[in-house]
Design an enzyme around this catalytic site. Structure first.
Site, PDB file in Angstrom:
ATOM      1  N   GLU A 103       0.787  -1.225   0.000  1.00 54.76           N
ATOM      2  CA  GLU A 103       0.000   0.000   0.000  1.00 54.76           C
ATOM      3  C   GLU A 103       0.826   1.286   0.000  1.00 54.76           C
ATOM      4  OE1 GLU A 103      -3.159   0.062  -0.438  1.00 54.76           O
ATOM      5  OE2 GLU A 103      -3.439  -2.113  -0.337  1.00 54.76           O
ATOM      6  N   SER A 483     -48.294 -32.274  38.210  1.00 51.69           N
ATOM      7  CA  SER A 483     -48.094 -32.369  39.666  1.00 51.69           C
ATOM      8  C   SER A 483     -47.009 -31.438  40.191  1.00 51.69           C
ATOM      9  CB  SER A 483     -47.755 -33.817  40.047  1.00 51.69           C
ATOM     10  OG  SER A 483     -48.858 -34.658  39.797  1.00 51.69           O
TER      11      SER A 483
END
Length: 801
Positions: A103, A483
């Protein structure tokens, strides 16, 4: 002649000074005008230039991190952009060299603009004239930062001038190290990740400082075009781009020719693109996400980088997920093999030649901790089959497939099928797996664990898989508890002068339910009736007639009031059927209700977030514990003692071995036709509930798949692993393992009674028990042979078919 000479002498030379002065004047005017334009233009440009100091403080979208209860382990992240910032010292030198070579080769020598670099780019672009290829820009790293973050997109001359001016300012303001660090942390590197650390995690599953040379070159190559150079979408182009980076490193002297050659011959070898986050704690994380978005908004959640401290214990969460998933597979296989498996060849997902290289998006790394995995069948023989999972090859046999009702694998699966396997052994060196045939269960389940003393949710599982279904059955589903509702009815009875020794007649009974205005004849689960039984036995053995008679005695409205006192908010009607849990409840509420018993009668409102901070560490919210005194401590302890009996002698007896290491209590729950199975139980420091059932409420889990059979094994495995871990820790520390016990309040008393008659112990008694009472409620006489005659026999009533 003399006159002529005089005449000649008198002739004057042309005077050019006046025109020259005029010319100079005109030039000066134009120069002044031009300079004025330049100065004015320059002032106009710099007047509107952004402050380059903003670059360092640029409020880019940050990741919201969700942390476990230790405040360190990240269990989830939320962001529009996945960005994890790193310091310069953590960036490997190979990656730095790769970025600079590609770059900005003169990065360390220029001051923001590289004129030689521009000339080089022009030269390279001329070489590309008439050929396809991406043009070279010649922009420095500083110019790229300006273009990406400080200026609007565009290619005007005005913008180019601004870019150059800002690049010069950046170089004056920041050091080269700071500029390179900004560059590495802020750029989009494809597929939703920003910065080199997030990119490293996505593409290679490792931190950036662990990248190899080839991996560094790949990431450096993405900066110029994250969507053009995607290793997933355009791998061949990405390979050329990576090798271009390596060539640039050779040209700039960072690599030798030999090093570059070896690196360029290495394949890309990136991880498969992951679709979404891990399934681990998916339901819990979604609860957190919903809360954050509701209270703070979308932008705060996905852009502001919040830090969320939760209550989740990842160790307990793993125990819960593994136990629930394992049991769902066990229950599903009891119903036999289903011929419903996807075939990749038949649906033309791949060709036969491509099958060997198929890669499923939902594949995880094979693990013995999470053994259930999808596999692609490659070859099938009657006695064995070959398959693949990711880059592992595997084999399964026919020795453990009796549940399919055949031993011939060719009758079950074929080449191209996507099947579920259970991984039994992994050889990492050879990349091979030994597995057994399984299938994804149709059943669903849920698990929730709450710390009674704090209300903190320590584990939450809302279903078999969050990826399969996001509906959270631990918090959103309404199901009948069966239950499991009974402890709240029995608590109301104790508050209405019943004791654990109170006798109730267990016999076939037709009730006149004046509240429901119709007769009601509930059966016992086992179709057996035991005559005179104590209240304790009624709960331990979950006798339906006993509970119904208790509710009739205290009134159904008292039962409704008790349930509501414990925090149940759903609609409950004062019908006798409330005693059998026929009204629907939320799992989160009923598990929270059970925490009242080990917490001495106090319910702490459950919560899952301890603290929320903004990106600067400022506290936005902190949890506040909300408590409610539900019942007195002595009643809470009596109920705890009754539910200890459920595990020691009653309907949850398979978990009895655990009570040798930790006092435990709980209650099973089963609904009609076995559509719902529950177990909710607790130790002194943790309460956990399990629900099993189908998404459709009318579908049965299977014949006789009760709470004890279907749900209890999950809870049992969960607490077994906790006990094993505590024992191992004690052994490692060289201390004696200490059994955890329930605290006994001061205002209860223990009396020796006969467990079946509920009367004081006598020589006739065969079932001695030290029972707990509130002082003044103890039995006053001893049992006799006549008392035993009422309870020793039981009779059954066959169900009419």
């Amino acid at each position: 002649m003399e006159n002529a000479v005089k005449l000649i002498i008198r002739i004057k030379k042309p005077d050019y000074s006046h025109g020259f002065k005029i010319g100079l004047f005109i030039v000066a005017i134009f120069t002044s005008f031009f300079l004025g334009v330049l100065i004015g233009g320059y002032k106009a440009l710099i007047k509107n230039l952004p402050d380059i100091k903003e670059l360092k403080d640029l409020q880019l979208n940050r990741i919201t991190n969700v942390l476990a209860d230790d405040g360190e382990e990240v269990i989830g992240t939320y962001a529009r952009e996945k960005r994890i910032e790193v310091q310069y010292k953590d960036i490997p030198q190979n990656l730095i060299n790769a970025i600079i070579a590609t770059e900005d080769p003169r990065f360390y020598s220029h001051r923001g603009i590289d004129f030689l670099g521009i000339l080089r780019a022009v030269r390279e672009n001329l070489k590309l004239r008439g050929r396809s290829g991406r043009l070279h820009g010649g922009s420095t790293i500083s110019q790229q930062l300006v273009r990406e973050f400080l200026l609007h997109k565009g290619q005007t001359i005005r913008r180019k001038i601004k870019e150059a001016l800002l690049a010069l300012q950046i170089e004056k303001t920041y050091t080269k190290v700071e500029i390179l660090t900004l560059y590495c942390n802020k750029f989009d590197l494809g597929h939703g990740v920003h910065g080199i650390e997030a990119a490293s995690q996505l593409y290679f599953g490792k931190s950036v400082h662990d990248l190899t040379l080839e991996e560094s070159a790949l990431i450096a190559g993405i900066f110029r075009g994250p969507y053009l150079y995607s290793p997933y979408n355009r791998p061949e182009l990405m390979m050329r781009r990576r090798n271009h980076v390596l060539n640039r490193m050779i040209e700039e002297g960072y690599l030798s020719q030999e090093e570059g050659k070896v690196a360029k011959e290495t394949p890309l070898d990136v991880l498969p693109l992951r679709r979404g986050e891990s399934d681990f704690a998916g339901y819990f994380r979604e609860e957190v996400r919903r809360y954050l978005e509701k209270e703070y908004g979308y932008d705060a959640l996905y852009k502001d980088g919040l830090k969320v401290y939760t209550t989740l214990d990842t160790r307990l969460q793993a125990y819960a997920e593994e136990a629930l998933r394992r049991q769902l597979h066990v229950l599903d296989k009891r119903q036999g093999w289903r011929d419903d498996k996807e075939n990749l060849l038949e649906n033309e997902t791949v060709t036969d030649e491509e099958l060997e290289n198929i890669w499923l998006n939902n594949w995880n790394k094979p693990s013995l901790d999470t053994p259930y995995e999808n596999a692609v069948v490659l070859e099938v023989l009657p006695s064995k089959a070959q398959f693949k999972v990711k880059n592992y090859s595997g084999e399964l046999g026919n020795k453990d497939i009796n549940w399919t009702k055949t031993r011939d694998l060719t009758r079950l699966i074929k080449r191209g099928d996507v099947i579920k396997i259970k991984v039994n052994k992994i050889d990492e060196d050879k990349k091979t797996i030994l597995a057994s045939l399984d299938q994804e269960p149709l059943l669903e389940g849920a698990f929730l664990a709450i710390e009674p003393q704090t209300g903190q949710i320590k584990a939450m599982v809302g279903g078999y898989s969050f990826k399969r279904s996001q509906f959270n059955r631990a918090t959103q589903a309404l199901r009948q508890p069966g239950s499991a509702i009974k402890p709240f009815i029995y608590t109301a009875a104790i508050r209405n002068n019943f004791t654990p020794a109170t006798i109730i007649i267990d016999e076939p009974t037709e009730f006149e339910d004046k509240w429901a205005k119709e007769p009601w004849s509930p059966p016992n689960y086992d179709q057996k009736y035991k005559g005179a039984v104590t209240l304790r036995i009624g709960l331990e053995e979950s006798r339906n007639i006993v509970t119904a008679k208790i509710l009739e005695s205290i009134s159904p409205q008292a039962g409704v009031d008790s349930c509501q006192d414990f925090g149940l908010t759903t609609t409950l009607y004062p019908f006798l059927s409330l005693s059998l849990g026929t009204f629907e409840v939320y799992m989160k509420e009923i598990v929270s209700a059970y925490t009242v018993f080990p917490n001495k009668g106090v319910r702490v409102e459950p919560y899952f977030i301890r603290r929320i901070e903004d990106r600067e560490g400022n506290i936005l919210e902190e949890s506040k514990i909300e408590t409610d005194d539900v019942i007195p401590p002595e009643i809470a302890y009596i109920m705890t003692s009754l539910m200890q009996g459920v595990i020691i002698r009653g309907s949850a007896w398979p978990a009895r071995p655990l009570t040798g290491f930790k006092e435990l209590a709980g209650k099973t729950g089963t609904t009609d036709d076995f559509t719902d199975a529950w177990f909710i139980g607790f130790s002194p420091s943790l309460c956990a509930g399990v629900w099993i059932g189908h998404e459709t409420k009318l579908d049965s889990i299977g014949e006789h798949q009760s709470g004890m059979v279907a749900a209890l094994p999950v809870w049992q495995e969960f607490f077994q692993r906790i006990i094993d871990e505590e024992k191992a820790r004690a052994e490692e520390e060289g201390i004696e393992y200490e059994k955890e016990t329930f605290d006994i309040p001061s205002n209860v008393t223990f009396i020796e009674i006969d467990r079946k008659t509920g009367l004081l112990l006598s020589p006739w008694c065969l079932f001695p028990l030290k029972e707990v009472f509130i002082p003044g409620t103890e039995p006053v006489r001893s049992c006799t042979p006549a008392d035993h005659m009422m309870i020793l026999d039981y009779y059954s009533v066959k169900e009419d078919k």
